[in-house]
Enzyme design. Structure first.
Site, PDB file in Angstrom:
ATOM      1  N   GLY A  62       3.317  -1.728   6.657  1.00  0.00           N
ATOM      2  CA  GLY A  62       2.243  -1.715   7.641  1.00  0.00           C
ATOM      3  C   GLY A  62       0.937  -2.224   7.094  1.00  0.00           C
ATOM      4  N   CYS A  63       0.985  -3.189   6.220  1.00  0.00           N
ATOM      5  CA  CYS A  63      -0.177  -3.713   5.492  1.00  0.00           C
ATOM      6  C   CYS A  63      -0.501  -5.117   5.994  1.00  0.00           C
ATOM      7  CB  CYS A  63       0.188  -3.745   4.004  1.00  0.00           C
ATOM      8  SG  CYS A  63      -1.003  -4.505   2.906  1.00  0.00           S
ATOM      9  N   GLY A  64      -1.735  -5.526   5.820  1.00  0.00           N
ATOM     10  CA  GLY A  64      -2.103  -6.896   6.162  1.00  0.00           C
ATOM     11  C   GLY A  64      -1.336  -7.927   5.364  1.00  0.00           C
ATOM     12  N   PHE A  65      -0.811  -7.532   4.208  1.00  0.00           N
ATOM     13  CA  PHE A  65      -0.032  -8.440   3.364  1.00  0.00           C
ATOM     14  C   PHE A  65       1.465  -8.389   3.668  1.00  0.00           C
ATOM     15  CE2 PHE A  65      -3.711  -7.522   0.449  1.00  0.00           C
ATOM     16  CZ  PHE A  65      -4.291  -8.775   0.567  1.00  0.00           C
ATOM     17  N   THR A  66       1.897  -7.519   4.582  1.00  0.00           N
ATOM     18  CA  THR A  66       3.321  -7.373   4.888  1.00  0.00           C
ATOM     19  C   THR A  66       4.006  -8.702   5.224  1.00  0.00           C
ATOM     20  OG1 THR A  66       2.999  -5.077   5.549  1.00  0.00           O
ATOM     21  CG2 THR A  66       4.987  -6.159   6.354  1.00  0.00           C
TER      22      THR A  66
END
Length: 157
Positions: free
Chosen positions: A34-38
């Protein structure tokens, strides 16, 4: 100690000796769903498909320490990654990468390559590149997109 001396749990809770990856170029990544980098999962899978036949492996260690961005069980995380990003590289059980409960594997990696900001892992998708003898060659910040690592992988293969 080397990376090959450690045993970890896979996403199904089974013991996996990292000695099984001896002789391979490794990219070890702490991930979150659930990360911006996912979306980097997509680039990681492309690297894996491009280089795995030449002796390259990605070791995926989900981590919920940064903003609780890896919620769910190990199986739920695995299902998300395989469904949304079609990942096929090895995924392990969720771990801590910092603090008193940090995985011994990550303690080893941090001791080998402290990075620009010191030993602690700063966020999800920090990447460690290891050569075929298990030596940590480089540490990449979360902002480094997987495709930017391809040249470093090719040098080691």
């Amino acid at each position: 100690m080397s990376i090959y001396d450690y045993t970890v749990k896979d996403y199904q809770g089974r013991d996996v000796s990292l000695a099984k990856y001896q002789g391979k170029v490794l990219l070890v990544v702490n991930t979150a769903t659930g990360c911006g980098f996912t979306p980097q999962y997509e680039g990681l899978e492309k690297l894996y498909q491009t280089y795995r036949q030449q002796g390259f492996e990605i070791l995926d260690f989900p981590c919920n320490q940064f903003g609780h961005q890896a919620p769910g069980t190990d199986n739920e995380i695995h299902d998300f990654c395989t469904f949304k990003y079609a990942t096929t590289f090895p995924q392990f059980a969720k771990i801590d990468v910092n603090g008193d409960k940090a995985s011994p594997v990550y303690q080893f990696l941090k001791d080998e390559k402290t990075g620009l900001l010191g030993g602690a892992i700063k966020w999800n998708f920090t990447k460690f590149l290891l050569d075929r003898s298990g030596q940590v060659v480089k540490r990449f910040a979360p902002t480094v997109e997987p495709q930017r690592i391809a040249g470093d992988i090719e040098k080691l293969l």
